[in-house]
Design a protein around this motif. Structure first.
Motif, mmCIF file in Angstrom:
data_model
loop_
_atom_site.group_PDB
_atom_site.id
_atom_site.type_symbol
_atom_site.label_atom_id
_atom_site.label_comp_id
_atom_site.label_asym_id
_atom_site.label_seq_id
_atom_site.Cartn_x
_atom_site.Cartn_y
_atom_site.Cartn_z
ATOM 1 N N HIS A 1 0.833 -1.205 0.000
ATOM 2 C CA HIS A 1 0.000 0.000 0.000
ATOM 3 C C HIS A 1 0.872 1.262 0.000
ATOM 4 O O HIS A 1 0.605 2.207 -0.760
ATOM 5 N N LEU A 2 1.906 1.288 0.825
ATOM 6 C CA LEU A 2 2.793 2.445 0.865
ATOM 7 C C LEU A 2 3.516 2.650 -0.464
ATOM 8 O O LEU A 2 3.626 3.781 -0.954
ATOM 9 N N ARG A 3 3.980 1.569 -1.069
ATOM 10 C CA ARG A 3 4.685 1.697 -2.352
ATOM 11 C C ARG A 3 3.738 2.149 -3.460
ATOM 12 O O ARG A 3 4.118 2.951 -4.312
ATOM 13 N N THR A 4 2.512 1.636 -3.464
ATOM 14 C CA THR A 4 1.539 2.046 -4.479
ATOM 15 C C THR A 4 1.204 3.517 -4.328
ATOM 16 O O THR A 4 1.142 4.257 -5.325
ATOM 17 N N PHE A 5 0.988 3.961 -3.102
ATOM 18 C CA PHE A 5 0.683 5.368 -2.859
ATOM 19 C C PHE A 5 1.859 6.259 -3.262
ATOM 20 O O PHE A 5 1.674 7.301 -3.881
ATOM 21 N N LEU A 6 3.080 5.831 -2.938
ATOM 22 C CA LEU A 6 4.268 6.610 -3.283
ATOM 23 C C LEU A 6 4.429 6.729 -4.798
ATOM 24 O O LEU A 6 4.673 7.824 -5.314
ATOM 25 N N LEU A 7 4.262 5.629 -5.511
ATOM 26 C CA LEU A 7 4.398 5.684 -6.965
ATOM 27 C C LEU A 7 3.274 6.500 -7.599
ATOM 28 O O LEU A 7 3.504 7.250 -8.551
ATOM 29 N N GLY A 8 2.065 6.372 -7.080
ATOM 30 C CA GLY A 8 0.960 7.196 -7.581
ATOM 31 C C GLY A 8 1.222 8.674 -7.369
ATOM 32 O O GLY A 8 0.951 9.505 -8.256
ATOM 33 N N TYR A 9 1.751 9.022 -6.221
ATOM 34 C CA TYR A 9 2.081 10.412 -5.920
ATOM 35 C C TYR A 9 3.158 10.929 -6.872
ATOM 36 O O TYR A 9 3.048 12.024 -7.433
ATOM 37 N N LEU A 10 4.218 10.117 -7.058
ATOM 38 C CA LEU A 10 5.310 10.549 -7.927
ATOM 39 C C LEU A 10 4.881 10.655 -9.396
ATOM 40 O O LEU A 10 5.355 11.532 -10.110
ATOM 41 N N LEU A 11 3.994 9.770 -9.822
ATOM 42 C CA LEU A 11 3.518 9.838 -11.205
ATOM 43 C C LEU A 11 2.558 11.006 -11.440
ATOM 44 O O LEU A 11 2.431 11.488 -12.562
ATOM 45 N N SER A 12 1.895 11.491 -10.398
ATOM 46 C CA SER A 12 0.968 12.615 -10.561
ATOM 47 C C SER A 12 1.664 13.977 -10.431
ATOM 48 O O SER A 12 1.114 14.987 -10.862
ATOM 49 N N LEU A 13 2.846 14.012 -9.845
ATOM 50 C CA LEU A 13 3.548 15.285 -9.653
ATOM 51 C C LEU A 13 3.784 16.072 -10.943
ATOM 52 O O LEU A 13 3.551 17.286 -10.967
ATOM 53 N N PRO A 14 4.232 15.463 -12.021
ATOM 54 C CA PRO A 14 4.473 16.265 -13.234
ATOM 55 C C PRO A 14 3.213 16.941 -13.763
ATOM 56 O O PRO A 14 3.272 18.075 -14.247
ATOM 57 N N PHE A 15 2.084 16.270 -13.663
ATOM 58 C CA PHE A 15 0.842 16.846 -14.177
ATOM 59 C C PHE A 15 0.364 18.027 -13.333
ATOM 60 O O PHE A 15 -0.289 18.921 -13.830
ATOM 61 N N VAL A 16 0.699 18.009 -12.047
ATOM 62 C CA VAL A 16 0.291 19.094 -11.158
ATOM 63 C C VAL A 16 1.142 20.339 -11.391
ATOM 64 O O VAL A 16 0.620 21.459 -11.441
ATOM 65 N N TYR A 17 2.449 20.169 -11.552
ATOM 66 C CA TYR A 17 3.355 21.317 -11.577
ATOM 67 C C TYR A 17 3.789 21.768 -12.963
ATOM 68 O O TYR A 17 4.507 22.754 -13.087
ATOM 69 N N VAL A 18 3.396 21.082 -14.024
ATOM 70 C CA VAL A 18 3.859 21.459 -15.359
ATOM 71 C C VAL A 18 3.358 22.838 -15.766
ATOM 72 O O VAL A 18 4.069 23.573 -16.465
#
Length: 100
Positions: free
Chosen positions: A18-35
């Motif tokens: 669960h922690l790894r899935t949440f971490l990867l989901g967070y990291l994959l969504s970061l570019p879309f938020v800050y671009v």
């Protein structure tokens, strides 16, 4: 907690996944938020954040079982205990010689 029980106490796999899935989901969504704010600067910023967070996760995985001889960063408790035993024996021999 005694040191003898720590190698046998592992985190549940559901918790870790669960922690790894949440971490990867967070990291994959970061570019879309800050671009829209940073443009091309988003790539190095997200890479730095990913490096930091994945490094913390890797360190936590290493710390989960520190005495395993299969791990590269294992703690050499056998050598440490042997050195402590040798030092204590040397001190006891010295103490006996002083009493005589």
């Amino acid at each position: 907690m005694p040191a003898s029980t720590s190698p046998g106490t592992r985190l549940p796999i559901v918790y870790v996944s669960h922690l790894r899935t949440f971490l990867l989901g967070y990291l994959l969504s970061l570019p879309f938020v800050y671009v829209t704010y940073w443009g091309w600067g988003t790539i190095p910023a997200v890479a730095a954040v990913a490096f930091a967070l994945l490094g913390i996760e890797g360190a936590a995985t290493e710390c989960e079982n520190p005495f395993s001889p299969k791990r590269f960063n294992q703690l050499g408790m056998d050598r440490f205990c042997e050195a402590a035993h040798d030092e204590m024996c040397q001190l006891l021999r010295w103490w006996r010689e002083e009493e005589e």
